[in-house]
Write a protein that holds these residues in place. Sequence first.
Motif, PDB file in Angstrom:
ATOM      1  N   ASN A 141       0.818  -1.209   0.000  1.00  0.00           N
ATOM      2  CA  ASN A 141       0.000   0.000   0.000  1.00  0.00           C
ATOM      3  C   ASN A 141       0.859   1.270   0.000  1.00  0.00           C
ATOM      4  N   MET A 142       1.940   1.249   0.780  1.00  0.00           N
ATOM      5  CA  MET A 142       2.832   2.408   0.758  1.00  0.00           C
ATOM      6  C   MET A 142       3.474   2.566  -0.623  1.00  0.00           C
ATOM      7  N   THR A 143       3.829   1.432  -1.256  1.00  0.00           N
ATOM      8  CA  THR A 143       4.398   1.503  -2.604  1.00  0.00           C
ATOM      9  C   THR A 143       3.376   2.073  -3.581  1.00  0.00           C
ATOM     10  N   THR A 144       2.102   1.649  -3.421  1.00  0.00           N
ATOM     11  CA  THR A 144       1.042   2.190  -4.270  1.00  0.00           C
ATOM     12  C   THR A 144       0.910   3.697  -4.085  1.00  0.00           C
ATOM     13  N   TYR A 145       0.968   4.131  -2.811  1.00  0.00           N
ATOM     14  CA  TYR A 145       0.849   5.558  -2.516  1.00  0.00           C
ATOM     15  C   TYR A 145       2.036   6.330  -3.117  1.00  0.00           C
ATOM     16  N   ILE A 146       3.246   5.782  -2.957  1.00  0.00           N
ATOM     17  CA  ILE A 146       4.429   6.456  -3.483  1.00  0.00           C
ATOM     18  C   ILE A 146       4.383   6.499  -5.011  1.00  0.00           C
ATOM     19  N   ASP A 147       3.992   5.352  -5.644  1.00  0.00           N
ATOM     20  CA  ASP A 147       3.895   5.331  -7.106  1.00  0.00           C
ATOM     21  C   ASP A 147       2.805   6.281  -7.594  1.00  0.00           C
ATOM     22  N   LEU A 148       1.707   6.350  -6.822  1.00  0.00           N
ATOM     23  CA  LEU A 148       0.616   7.240  -7.210  1.00  0.00           C
ATOM     24  C   LEU A 148       1.064   8.699  -7.207  1.00  0.00           C
ATOM     25  N   THR A 149       1.732   9.098  -6.135  1.00  0.00           N
ATOM     26  CA  THR A 149       2.174  10.495  -6.041  1.00  0.00           C
ATOM     27  C   THR A 149       3.392  10.775  -6.907  1.00  0.00           C
ATOM     28  N   SER A 150       4.002   9.738  -7.436  1.00  0.00           N
ATOM     29  CA  SER A 150       5.141   9.971  -8.331  1.00  0.00           C
ATOM     30  C   SER A 150       4.733  10.713  -9.595  1.00  0.00           C
ATOM     31  N   GLY A 151       3.422  10.791  -9.831  1.00  0.00           N
ATOM     32  CA  GLY A 151       2.956  11.612 -10.940  1.00  0.00           C
ATOM     33  C   GLY A 151       3.381  13.063 -10.782  1.00  0.00           C
ATOM     34  N   ILE A 152       3.501  13.500  -9.511  1.00  0.00           N
ATOM     35  CA  ILE A 152       3.985  14.859  -9.254  1.00  0.00           C
ATOM     36  C   ILE A 152       5.427  14.984  -9.714  1.00  0.00           C
ATOM     37  N   GLU A 153       6.234  13.968  -9.400  1.00  0.00           N
ATOM     38  CA  GLU A 153       7.636  13.982  -9.807  1.00  0.00           C
ATOM     39  C   GLU A 153       7.749  14.009 -11.326  1.00  0.00           C
ATOM     40  N   THR A 154       6.910  13.214 -11.977  1.00  0.00           N
ATOM     41  CA  THR A 154       6.923  13.181 -13.445  1.00  0.00           C
ATOM     42  C   THR A 154       6.523  14.533 -14.027  1.00  0.00           C
ATOM     43  N   ASP A 155       5.479  15.140 -13.440  1.00  0.00           N
ATOM     44  CA  ASP A 155       5.021  16.436 -13.932  1.00  0.00           C
ATOM     45  C   ASP A 155       6.090  17.512 -13.743  1.00  0.00           C
ATOM     46  N   LEU A 156       6.738  17.519 -12.575  1.00  0.00           N
ATOM     47  CA  LEU A 156       7.803  18.488 -12.339  1.00  0.00           C
ATOM     48  C   LEU A 156       8.966  18.261 -13.309  1.00  0.00           C
ATOM     49  N   THR A 157       9.289  16.999 -13.554  1.00  0.00           N
ATOM     50  CA  THR A 157      10.370  16.681 -14.486  1.00  0.00           C
ATOM     51  C   THR A 157      10.056  17.218 -15.880  1.00  0.00           C
ATOM     52  N   ASN A 158       8.822  16.980 -16.341  1.00  0.00           N
ATOM     53  CA  ASN A 158       8.431  17.464 -17.668  1.00  0.00           C
ATOM     54  C   ASN A 158       8.442  18.989 -17.733  1.00  0.00           C
ATOM     55  N   THR A 159       7.966  19.636 -16.646  1.00  0.00           N
ATOM     56  CA  THR A 159       7.946  21.104 -16.613  1.00  0.00           C
ATOM     57  C   THR A 159       9.358  21.666 -16.680  1.00  0.00           C
ATOM     58  N   ILE A 160      10.267  21.068 -15.901  1.00  0.00           N
ATOM     59  CA  ILE A 160      11.659  21.536 -15.898  1.00  0.00           C
ATOM     60  C   ILE A 160      12.287  21.356 -17.271  1.00  0.00           C
TER      61      ILE A 160
END
Length: 598
Positions: A301-320
């Motif tokens: 479940n923690m892995t699911t939560y971390i993978d789910l919020t990793s969309g933020i990391e992906t979005d920031l990466t694309n923005t940068i």
Amino acid sequence: MPVVGTGRASASSVSMGNTLTREFLLLMQDSTSNRRKRFFKLLVVLAVPMAVLVLQCSVVIIKALHSKSEATRTTETITTTIQTATIVTRLQRERGMTSLFLSSHSPEAWKNVVNFRKSSDAGIAAVEHWPGNVNDGPALATRDAFRDTLVEHRIPQTSNHTSIEEVFWYTKLITGALKLMNRDIRLSGDVGGQLWTYLFAYESFVNAKECWGIQRALGSAYYGRGYHVPDEKKLFYEVYLKAQTFLSLCFDHSQRSRALYDSLVADKTYLLDYINAVRKTVLEVPNVTADAQTGLNWFGNMTTYIDLTSGIETDLTNTIQDQLAAQVATAQGELSEALTFLIIVSIVCPPLCVWYFLSVSRINRTIGKSAKALANQTTELSAEKRKGEKLLHRMLPPTIADALKRGENVSAEHFDSTTKISSRSTPLQVVELLNGLYTKFDSELDSHDVYKVETIGDAYMVVSGLPQRNGNAHGNEIATLSLELLKIVYDFKIPHLPTDRLKLRIGLHTGPVLAGVVGKKMPRYCLFGPTVADAATMEQSGLPLRVHISQTCKNLLDKLGGFECVKRARESADNLETTYWLLAKDGYKFRADAPELL
């Protein structure tokens, strides 16, 4: 006698057109050799601006190349940072599953450990440019050293290590990788625009993920063992608080990340409730039933939560990456514009120089024709000279003006119908007295940045700060002059009254004035405004052989420094509540309060 007022004057500039006109007129009067020199100067007038223009274009090109290089370098740095973040994410999973295995010794957990190790090795191998160096320590110096350190430490299935030992070891290694990643992010923050805010948000989110990864590992160990030790509980609580802080920092620097997080977890209420419930259990319940499956559920479940919020990391990466691409494109555009402009200048300047040279040659051939124009200008100059003489005659009697022009001394004359000014002096003696005193005063004025406005009878008005502005220096100039005038008066001997001494009163005031030429018959440069009246008041309310100054003048002298003043013992007139005596100046021997003066 009123002494000080301040004023303002305006400066003038000479245009290039006036410069060329002056050079042309001089050209007509010079010899052949001098004409060649002046032709060269005329050519320089055009060549220098062109050279400056080319230099400016070159500077713009260099700056554009530098900007492009910096943007490209930053792009490479961010790429390395993203690859390092991938390693961190995979090591976090390896750490959590290793901790769960050591707590439960579950075969399924060990199988996951092996798979996660392979994933970590693949992430390390994918890094093209390792961000570490020898100053970062042996384990972080190179990619191979980092991988070898990890491989050498990995435990076998029969290891008796504790879960907390593994959590601490992996956390230390992951912290080192985060250090390299965060350092590259900071080094990439000076590119410009809003890029640095997204870089900081990215760094904060990655740190929050690390805290979640530690919670995942410690929670799995807690359920696999059935209890927690104090160090694990303390660490769990610390990383829980840090995760909240880092996530808030991320959202503060990127509002779109906050909105994205809300949308990602909007329909995952059950997942958030589960995670919050487990966190509360870990922190508040010392013992639970040891169950490897429960630990696996928490890990999943923690892995699911971390993978789910990793969309933020992906979005920031694309923005940068998008911003970096835009900066590279902008730098390329600036470079293209600068090169285009330089090419245009290079094409236009040579023909323009040729045309200019031919024009100058043509001027040389027409010099003879300009002789008549020169004669006309000489005539005009003579007319202007006559105007000047006429103006001088308006200011002084013609006979006096002509005598001064011839360099003759103008002696005082006796006039039978003058007004008696002193019972002890004849008119000629009064004129001789004032002439001798004012001659010394005028001579002293040449050593200071001051202007004598007028002399009327025994009144002598001097001002500093106009017509030529001098900042705050007018206070120093007029105060120093006042002490010099007192010394002159002290040393001055009256020819026909040698035992008597002149009693000079000086008043100083600082403030704005209006200045201008008044009159046509006898034009005078006059001052107007309250400052003139206040200076007169300072003189009239002062004492003999003393320098009486106003509060504004005292404030200016205090700001300049180096002057000694003392407050006057009584209130002065004309609503000037507080006045002072100017006594001395640093490094100047004469003092206005010397006993022999009083």
